[in-house]
Design an enzyme around this catalytic site. Structure first.
Site, PDB file in Angstrom:
ATOM      1  N   SER A   8       0.778  -1.281  -0.077  1.00 34.94           N
ATOM      2  CA  SER A   8      -0.041  -0.066  -0.139  1.00 34.94           C
ATOM      3  C   SER A   8       1.026   1.236   0.289  1.00 34.94           C
ATOM      4  O   SER A   8       0.493   2.177  -0.706  1.00 34.94           O
ATOM      5  CB  SER A   8      -0.836   0.104   1.087  1.00 34.94           C
ATOM      6  OG  SER A   8      -1.903  -0.916   1.142  1.00 34.94           O
ATOM      7  N   ARG A  19       1.694   4.166  -3.034  1.00 29.85           N
ATOM      8  CA  ARG A  19       1.179   5.697  -2.519  1.00 29.85           C
ATOM      9  C   ARG A  19       2.216   6.544  -2.902  1.00 29.85           C
ATOM     10  O   ARG A  19       2.178   7.743  -3.276  1.00 29.85           O
ATOM     11  CB  ARG A  19       0.742   5.969  -1.058  1.00 29.85           C
ATOM     12  CG  ARG A  19      -0.642   5.272  -0.903  1.00 29.85           C
ATOM     13  CD  ARG A  19      -0.978   4.958   0.391  1.00 29.85           C
ATOM     14  NE  ARG A  19      -2.333   4.877   0.786  1.00 29.85           N
ATOM     15  CZ  ARG A  19      -3.248   3.368   0.426  1.00 29.85           C
ATOM     16  NH1 ARG A  19      -2.444   2.593  -0.038  1.00 29.85           N
ATOM     17  NH2 ARG A  19      -4.436   3.511   1.013  1.00 29.85           N
ATOM     18  N   LYS A  26     -12.488  -9.215  -3.460  1.00 27.99           N
ATOM     19  CA  LYS A  26     -11.063  -9.005  -3.330  1.00 27.99           C
ATOM     20  C   LYS A  26     -10.468  -9.859  -4.492  1.00 27.99           C
ATOM     21  O   LYS A  26     -11.173  -9.876  -5.638  1.00 27.99           O
ATOM     22  CB  LYS A  26     -10.262  -9.407  -2.228  1.00 27.99           C
ATOM     23  CG  LYS A  26     -10.625  -8.574  -0.895  1.00 27.99           C
ATOM     24  CD  LYS A  26     -10.113  -7.294  -1.108  1.00 27.99           C
ATOM     25  CE  LYS A  26     -10.699  -6.340   0.342  1.00 27.99           C
ATOM     26  NZ  LYS A  26     -10.207  -5.015   0.099  1.00 27.99           N
ATOM     27  N   GLN A  85      -8.893   2.522  -0.223  1.00 25.85           N
ATOM     28  CA  GLN A  85      -8.672   2.809  -1.571  1.00 25.85           C
ATOM     29  C   GLN A  85      -9.698   4.135  -1.841  1.00 25.85           C
ATOM     30  O   GLN A  85      -9.089   4.835  -2.766  1.00 25.85           O
ATOM     31  CB  GLN A  85      -8.946   1.585  -2.382  1.00 25.85           C
ATOM     32  CG  GLN A  85      -7.854   0.542  -2.015  1.00 25.85           C
ATOM     33  CD  GLN A  85      -8.122  -0.728  -2.775  1.00 25.85           C
ATOM     34  OE1 GLN A  85      -9.141  -0.896  -3.642  1.00 25.85           O
ATOM     35  NE2 GLN A  85      -7.215  -1.664  -2.775  1.00 25.85           N
ATOM     36  N   GLY A 143      -6.003  -3.500  -7.146  1.00 27.39           N
ATOM     37  CA  GLY A 143      -7.037  -2.646  -6.991  1.00 27.39           C
ATOM     38  C   GLY A 143      -6.541  -1.367  -6.560  1.00 27.39           C
ATOM     39  O   GLY A 143      -7.260  -0.248  -6.864  1.00 27.39           O
ATOM     40  N   ASP A 201      -7.086  -8.038   4.651  1.00 25.79           N
ATOM     41  CA  ASP A 201      -6.158  -8.793   3.984  1.00 25.79           C
ATOM     42  C   ASP A 201      -5.497 -10.054   4.656  1.00 25.79           C
ATOM     43  O   ASP A 201      -5.167 -10.836   3.922  1.00 25.79           O
ATOM     44  CB  ASP A 201      -5.077  -7.816   3.660  1.00 25.79           C
ATOM     45  CG  ASP A 201      -5.349  -6.920   2.520  1.00 25.79           C
ATOM     46  OD1 ASP A 201      -6.552  -7.030   2.024  1.00 25.79           O
ATOM     47  OD2 ASP A 201      -4.724  -6.051   2.338  1.00 25.79           O
ATOM     48  N   ARG A 254     -13.791  -6.632 -10.719  1.00 26.86           N
ATOM     49  CA  ARG A 254     -13.754  -6.146  -9.499  1.00 26.86           C
ATOM     50  C   ARG A 254     -14.757  -5.012  -9.527  1.00 26.86           C
ATOM     51  O   ARG A 254     -14.441  -4.220 -10.448  1.00 26.86           O
ATOM     52  CB  ARG A 254     -12.678  -5.893  -8.744  1.00 26.86           C
ATOM     53  CG  ARG A 254     -11.956  -7.458  -8.372  1.00 26.86           C
ATOM     54  CD  ARG A 254     -10.576  -7.102  -7.654  1.00 26.86           C
ATOM     55  NE  ARG A 254     -10.602  -6.649  -6.456  1.00 26.86           N
ATOM     56  CZ  ARG A 254      -9.579  -6.137  -5.811  1.00 26.86           C
ATOM     57  NH1 ARG A 254      -8.449  -6.298  -6.325  1.00 26.86           N
ATOM     58  NH2 ARG A 254      -9.840  -5.681  -4.527  1.00 26.86           N
ATOM     59  N   SER A 281     -13.333   1.744   2.963  1.00 31.72           N
ATOM     60  CA  SER A 281     -12.442   1.454   1.892  1.00 31.72           C
ATOM     61  C   SER A 281     -11.290   2.616   1.787  1.00 31.72           C
ATOM     62  O   SER A 281     -11.481   3.728   1.576  1.00 31.72           O
ATOM     63  CB  SER A 281     -12.968   1.407   0.642  1.00 31.72           C
ATOM     64  OG  SER A 281     -12.084   1.494  -0.660  1.00 31.72           O
TER      65      SER A 281
HETATM   66  C1  S3P Z   1      -5.403  -1.260   0.263  1.00 30.36           C
HETATM   67  C2  S3P Z   1      -6.714  -1.237   1.182  1.00 30.36           C
HETATM   68  C3  S3P Z   1      -7.739  -2.391   1.204  1.00 30.36           C
HETATM   69  C4  S3P Z   1      -6.869  -3.812   1.093  1.00 30.36           C
HETATM   70  C5  S3P Z   1      -5.843  -3.657  -0.013  1.00 30.36           C
HETATM   71  C6  S3P Z   1      -4.848  -2.319  -0.120  1.00 30.36           C
HETATM   72  C7  S3P Z   1      -4.918   0.177   0.086  1.00 30.36           C
HETATM   73  O1  S3P Z   1      -8.498  -2.648   0.124  1.00 30.36           O
HETATM   74  O2  S3P Z   1      -7.569  -4.658   0.969  1.00 30.36           O
HETATM   75  O3  S3P Z   1      -5.186  -4.907  -0.380  1.00 30.36           O
HETATM   76  O4  S3P Z   1      -3.903  -0.097  -0.174  1.00 30.36           O
HETATM   77  O5  S3P Z   1      -5.544   0.908   0.432  1.00 30.36           O
HETATM   78  P1  S3P Z   1      -9.977  -1.538   0.459  1.00 30.36           P
HETATM   79  O6  S3P Z   1      -9.659  -0.133   0.728  1.00 30.36           O
HETATM   80  O7  S3P Z   1     -10.566  -1.695  -0.855  1.00 30.36           O
HETATM   81  O8  S3P Z   1     -10.732  -2.217   1.591  1.00 30.36           O
END
Ligand code: S3P
Length: 444
Positions: A28, A32, A350, A173, A99, A323, A127, A171
């Site tokens: 993550s 970023r 997922k 994300q 994702g 996760d 997804r 979320s």
């Molecule tokens: C992530 C957020 C999570 C996680 C993914 C990485 C991120 O997903 O499951 O592996 O980097 O922000 P969600 O925010 O969709 O729950």
């Protein structure tokens, strides 16, 4: 694990886990820092980056729109200064299996105002992207998709200068996608999150000097990002990924282990739910050398073989361990008593339907469990699993399912083969080398 060829992996029996390893970089955070770094457009060096397929597809996508990101011979990542603005691109940006890559890039590029299209692999194409597209469209972005899924195209539009959004699904994300859109468009943003999700974006923005404030009201997090931000680049160190470390933790807990040290594990409180859960299950995990790296807490862990017992998992902790639920299910299968997991329907969208994938693997292993719409109950047994013959388990092309069942092999009397493990490359590219270094051989 090089290349994307199909790769089946077979476990070995009677392994003893021990030694000391360094946790691979956080997926993550690696994604970023590339996006925020590219937007800052100042020279910067990144250490500890995860050279996994997911961050690498984000890196190529950013380079396609004109970022100048390179990997040095020293393995460090260099963000070089661009001499011109970001560019539209005729070829689709391919985010592969990621994702995070897709949802965050959608926000960032909407905020910059580019004309682009996006694609990804079979799993990513299934997804739901509506959750990221809807708020961006509300902000003024022009996005077309195939019923909220890939392929997605974006055409340049001016975003609102002030935008507030309450997340309907927990979320990180989606939260990050909106914050990046606002940052790139110089808009004032307020995101309200009813349940805390990982806060790496907020911490990183603060680390680079953004005006971002987080308050809490009636149990909700309110994130306010100012419209005028001057971000100041500085070299960045990515901490290790606690989600990757959790495979090694469970390996040490369920096998004959004299003690495994995992160095440099990210300890951000929005990610350490897995430690709370394992400790509640009876795990012996010592946390040492707590420190801060580029605004993220990290520590070294020492994990010892432990007698585990079942737990109940539901409610606000779920986004924190989202996760880790597949590998926690493996820990639960080898714990005394019942484990109940609820409120985790999110696992169905997922990289695979992870509830189904865990259940399919459990059926093959003969682990007693019950499927629920939003979770599962697992009847655990701390004894080793006596198998008549070796068995074949589907990974559902999902890295975390593949690694979870490979770790389960430590408690089986016969080898198990997990099919199509190549996606382990997305988050844990040195998984085979690392497990081998701690005493557990996986055969190709
Ligand atoms: C992530 C957020 C999570 C996680 C993914 C990485 C991120 O997903 O499951 O592996 O980097 O922000 P969600 O925010 O969709 O729950």
């Amino acid at each position: 694990l090089q290349g994307r060829k199909l790769l089946n992996l077979t476990t070995s029996v009677n392994s003893k886990i021990q030694g000391s390893v360094r946790c691979p970089g956080d997926k993550s955070i690696s994604q970023r820092v590339l996006m925020i770094g590219a937007l800052m457009n100042q020279a910067m060096k990144i250490d500890g980056f995860l050279h996994g397929a997911d961050p690498l597809s984000t890196m190529s996508s950013l380079n396609q729109i004109g970022a100048k990101i390179t990997i040095g011979k020293d393995g460090l990542v260099y963000l070089n200064k661009r001499d011109r603005a970001f560019l539209d691109c005729k070829d689709s940006l391919d985010l592969g299996n990621s994702g995070t890559g897709l949802r965050l890039m959608l926000g960032l590029t909407s905020g910059i105002g580019l004309n682009l299209s996006f694609c990804g692999d079979k799993s990513l194409s299934k997804r739901p992207m509506g959750r990221a597209i809807n708020p961006l469209v509300e902000m003024g972005a022009n996005i077309e998709s195939l019923n909220g899924k890939l392929p997605i195209s974006l055409s340049s539009a001016k975003l609102q200068t002030k935008f507030t959004y309450e997340l309907p699904v927990a979320s990180a994300q989606v939260k990050s996608s909106i914050l990046l859109a606002g940052l790139a468009a110089k808009a004032e943003i307020q995101v309200i999150e009813p349940i805390q999700t990982r806060d790496h974006t907020e911490r990183m923005l603060k680390n680079f000097g953004a005006k971002i404030e987080i308050t809490s009201k009636q149990n909700k997090n309110i994130i306010n990002l100012s419209s005028s931000n001057f971000l100041q680049a500085k070299d960045y160190t990515v901490v290790g990924d606690i989600s990757s470390a959790s495979f090694l933790m469970v390996a040490a807990l369920i096998s004959h282990s004299e003690g495994l040290e995992i160095q440099n594990v990210g300890m951000n409180p929005s990610r350490t739910g897995v430690l709370q859960v394992l400790k509640k299950m009876g795990a012996n995990i010592e946390i040492k050398n707590q420190r801060l790296e580029s605004g993220e807490p990290c520590a070294d862990l020492v994990v010892k073989k432990s007698k585990l017992k079942g737990v109940k998992l539901s409610g606000d902790i779920i986004p924190n361990i989202i996760d880790e639920i597949p590998i926690l299910s493996i820990a639960a299968a080898f714990a005394e008593g019942e484990t109940l997991i609820c409120d985790a329907a999110e696992l169905r969208v997922k990289e695979s339907d992870r509830l189904q994938a865990v259940s399919d693997g459990f059926k093959k292993m003969g682990i007693i469990h019950k499927n629920l719409e939003d979770g599962m109950s697992i009847s655990g047994n701390a004894d080793s699993l006596s198998l008549k013959d070796s068995i074949l388990i589907e990974s559902h092309d999902d890295h975390r399912i593949a690694m979870s069942f490979l770790i389960a092999g430590l408690k089986c009397s016969k080898p198990i083969t997990v099919k199509n493990c190549e996606n382990i490359l997305t988050s844990f590219p040195n998984f085979i080398e690392l497990t081998s270094a701690i005493g557990y051989k996986l055969e190709k």
